[in-house]
Write a protein that holds these residues in place. Structure first.
Motif, PDB file in Angstrom:
ATOM      1  N   PRO A   1      -0.827  -4.621 -15.101  1.00 41.03           N
ATOM      2  CA  PRO A   1       0.266  -3.766 -15.584  1.00 41.03           C
ATOM      3  C   PRO A   1       0.814  -2.867 -14.476  1.00 41.03           C
ATOM      4  N   PHE A   2       2.029  -2.327 -14.713  1.00 38.33           N
ATOM      5  CA  PHE A   2       2.596  -1.305 -13.837  1.00 38.33           C
ATOM      6  C   PHE A   2       2.060   0.060 -14.259  1.00 38.33           C
ATOM      7  N   ILE A   3       1.654   0.848 -13.311  1.00 40.85           N
ATOM      8  CA  ILE A   3       1.278   2.241 -13.579  1.00 40.85           C
ATOM      9  C   ILE A   3       2.107   3.117 -12.650  1.00 40.85           C
ATOM     10  N   CYS A   4       3.022   3.876 -13.209  1.00 39.49           N
ATOM     11  CA  CYS A   4       3.921   4.706 -12.404  1.00 39.49           C
ATOM     12  C   CYS A   4       3.530   6.176 -12.549  1.00 39.49           C
ATOM     13  N   LEU A   5       3.204   6.822 -11.444  1.00 44.84           N
ATOM     14  CA  LEU A   5       2.942   8.255 -11.418  1.00 44.84           C
ATOM     15  C   LEU A   5       4.223   8.944 -10.968  1.00 44.84           C
ATOM     16  N   LEU A   6       4.892   9.596 -11.894  1.00 40.36           N
ATOM     17  CA  LEU A   6       6.235  10.121 -11.637  1.00 40.36           C
ATOM     18  C   LEU A   6       6.180  11.596 -11.271  1.00 40.36           C
ATOM     19  N   SER A   7       6.932  11.942 -10.230  1.00 43.31           N
ATOM     20  CA  SER A   7       7.103  13.347  -9.881  1.00 43.31           C
ATOM     21  C   SER A   7       8.235  13.918 -10.722  1.00 43.31           C
ATOM     22  N   MET A   8       8.336  15.235 -10.743  1.00 41.97           N
ATOM     23  CA  MET A   8       9.325  15.893 -11.588  1.00 41.97           C
ATOM     24  C   MET A   8      10.742  15.463 -11.198  1.00 41.97           C
ATOM     25  N   GLY A   9      11.512  15.013 -12.188  1.00 44.21           N
ATOM     26  CA  GLY A   9      12.902  14.623 -11.955  1.00 44.21           C
ATOM     27  C   GLY A   9      13.107  13.149 -11.701  1.00 44.21           C
ATOM     28  N   SER A  10      12.044  12.400 -11.435  1.00 38.70           N
ATOM     29  CA  SER A  10      12.195  10.970 -11.166  1.00 38.70           C
ATOM     30  C   SER A  10      12.179  10.193 -12.478  1.00 38.70           C
ATOM     31  N   ASP A  11      12.989   9.137 -12.530  1.00 45.56           N
ATOM     32  CA  ASP A  11      13.090   8.339 -13.746  1.00 45.56           C
ATOM     33  C   ASP A  11      13.401   6.887 -13.371  1.00 45.56           C
ATOM     34  N   PRO A  12      12.417   5.990 -13.475  1.00 44.12           N
ATOM     35  CA  PRO A  12      12.646   4.592 -13.102  1.00 44.12           C
ATOM     36  C   PRO A  12      13.213   3.735 -14.235  1.00 44.12           C
ATOM     37  N   THR A  13      13.669   4.365 -15.313  1.00 43.95           N
ATOM     38  CA  THR A  13      14.127   3.612 -16.489  1.00 43.95           C
ATOM     39  C   THR A  13      15.249   2.647 -16.141  1.00 43.95           C
ATOM     40  N   ASP A  14      16.239   3.123 -15.380  1.00 45.92           N
ATOM     41  CA  ASP A  14      17.374   2.266 -15.036  1.00 45.92           C
ATOM     42  C   ASP A  14      16.929   1.039 -14.238  1.00 45.92           C
TER      43      ASP A  14
ATOM     44  N   ILE B   1       0.825  -1.203   0.000  1.00 43.68           N
ATOM     45  CA  ILE B   1       0.000   0.000   0.000  1.00 43.68           C
ATOM     46  C   ILE B   1       0.863   1.259   0.000  1.00 43.68           C
ATOM     47  N   SER B   2       1.990   1.216   0.689  1.00 45.95           N
ATOM     48  CA  SER B   2       2.858   2.403   0.765  1.00 45.95           C
ATOM     49  C   SER B   2       3.373   2.834  -0.601  1.00 45.95           C
ATOM     50  N   ARG B   3       3.511   1.882  -1.508  1.00 49.63           N
ATOM     51  CA  ARG B   3       3.995   2.228  -2.851  1.00 49.63           C
ATOM     52  C   ARG B   3       3.044   3.184  -3.558  1.00 49.63           C
ATOM     53  N   GLY B   4       1.782   3.153  -3.196  1.00 52.59           N
ATOM     54  CA  GLY B   4       0.804   4.008  -3.860  1.00 52.59           C
ATOM     55  C   GLY B   4       0.411   5.235  -3.061  1.00 52.59           C
ATOM     56  N   LEU B   5       1.124   5.515  -1.963  1.00 55.59           N
ATOM     57  CA  LEU B   5       0.796   6.668  -1.124  1.00 55.59           C
ATOM     58  C   LEU B   5       1.809   7.788  -1.303  1.00 55.59           C
ATOM     59  N   PHE B   6       1.335   9.018  -1.152  1.00 58.96           N
ATOM     60  CA  PHE B   6       2.261  10.141  -1.087  1.00 58.96           C
ATOM     61  C   PHE B   6       3.088  10.023   0.194  1.00 58.96           C
TER      62      PHE B   6
END
Length: 367
Positions: free
Chosen positions: A348-361, A187-192
């Protein structure tokens, strides 16, 4: 799907509205069946066969009674002169006695199976508590929506991933720990970030409330404080340095929790000492005047929340660590491998990214 739909009086008068919303007790019973199926499949299979036998017995009695009533209704002469009716009466009586004996044995077996299943009740109880806490998070942020089907998957994974143990009590403890912490991470993965500590705090409070370690008065004093009180109709505060909201919180504490029943009088008598404590930069780290030796972590948190609400989450971390463990306070980086193990071709994965974050690596590393 609306969790609390509203229907007009005209519509309600024309139709029957059936509420299929799951309740805590109903979900607990459903989860208990899943736990028993996973941990003791032989018990669940025995219960299924038992239900089939009981239904078959009841059906047989019904058929015999129907046959007897049909013959009685269509008998033209004396009942004593009809050998078929006499035979049916004797057969019905004999079969009924046999079926009653079998039903008695079935009830005894059901009690035995239920007793064995009840051993796993704590796991189901914890699962129900966790799901309803997760559902309540949507009142904080409407984006926090978790379906029951999602939670069931987390629940099943916790039983699979929990360490094995030969002693049932130890196995149950392992499942409880895995279920609670696994759900927390999921659950923490989806919380602010600002809401992760709120979730941990509510989890600690609800667990202690469920275990009767604290009362509903503790819970309400923390959540509401004195918000329902009117400052104009309450006892006058001793000094102007006390904010109105803080004074109402103090009054509410004194009325609901015996430990704080003399708190308003203490502040009246020694307002200078209490003002010094109130003005501290970190009052939670210093001794509380007069009652420091009587305060545990929970009551200290309630006092800080009442007088210095800006420091509540600081002392809340200490409370969370004491009740749940430090792992519920520590930061946990995103683990893409764990996410991958929880997904499938339909998830599927759904990633809500904040400015500057990049999970590509991270994603490329997993690939």
């Amino acid at each position: 799907r609306m969790p609390n739909p509203h229907f007009t009086p005209e519509l309600s008068a024309r139709v029957t509205v059936i509420d299929f919303t799951v309740t805590m007790k109903g979900l607990e019973d459903q989860l208990l069946a899943r736990v028993v199926l996973q941990e003791k499949p032989e018990l669940q299979e025995e219960r299924r066969k038992l239900l089939e036998e009981v239904n078959a017995y009841k059906k047989k009695i019904g058929e015999l009674q129907d046959d007897l009533l049909y013959r009685l209704a269509n008998c033209t002469g004396s009942l004593l002169d009809d050998p078929d009716i006499i035979d049916v009466l004797n057969t019905t009586k004999k079969t009924s006695a046999e079926v009653q004996e079998k039903l008695k044995n079935a009830r005894e077996a059901e009690v035995r199976i239920s007793t064995a299943c009840e051993e796993y009740r704590p796991v189901a109880d914890r699962g129900s508590l966790l799901y309803f806490l997760i559902a309540e998070m949507s009142t904080i942020e409407v984006m926090y929506q978790t379906s029951l089907a999602q939670f069931i998957q987390v629940f099943k994974l916790s039983m699979v991933n929990a360490p094995k143990a030969n002693i049932p009590a130890k196995r149950i403890e392992n499942i409880l720990n895995q279920l609670t912490f696994g759900t927390f991470l999921y659950i923490s993965r989806g919380l602010f970030e600002k809401h992760k500590e709120v979730f941990s705090l509510l989890l600690a409070l609800k667990l202690q409330l469920n275990q009767n370690v604290i009362t509903i008065d503790h819970f309400n004093c923390f959540l509401k404080g004195g918000a329902a009180l009117d400052i104009s109709s309450e006892r006058k505060k001793p000094k102007s340095w006390i904010p109105d909201a803080a004074w109402l919180n103090i009054l509410e504490l004194s009325r609901n929790l015996p430990l704080f029943k003399d708190l308003p009088d203490m502040i009246f008598r020694n307002d200078n000492v209490w003002m010094q404590w109130y003005d501290q930069e970190n009052p939670e780290g210093t001794n509380v005047p007069e009652i420091a030796d009587r305060l545990d972590t929970l009551h200290k948190m309630l006092l800080v929340r009442s007088l210095r609400s800006d420091r509540t989450m600081i002392v809340a971390k200490e409370y969370i660590g004491e009740v749940l463990g430090q792992q519920y306070v520590a930061s946990h980086p995103l683990n893409v491998e764990t996410m991958h193990s929880e997904s499938d071709e339909r998830t599927p994965f759904i990633c809500l990214l904040s400015m500057g974050s990049d999970p590509t690596d991270q994603i490329m590393g997993l690939a």
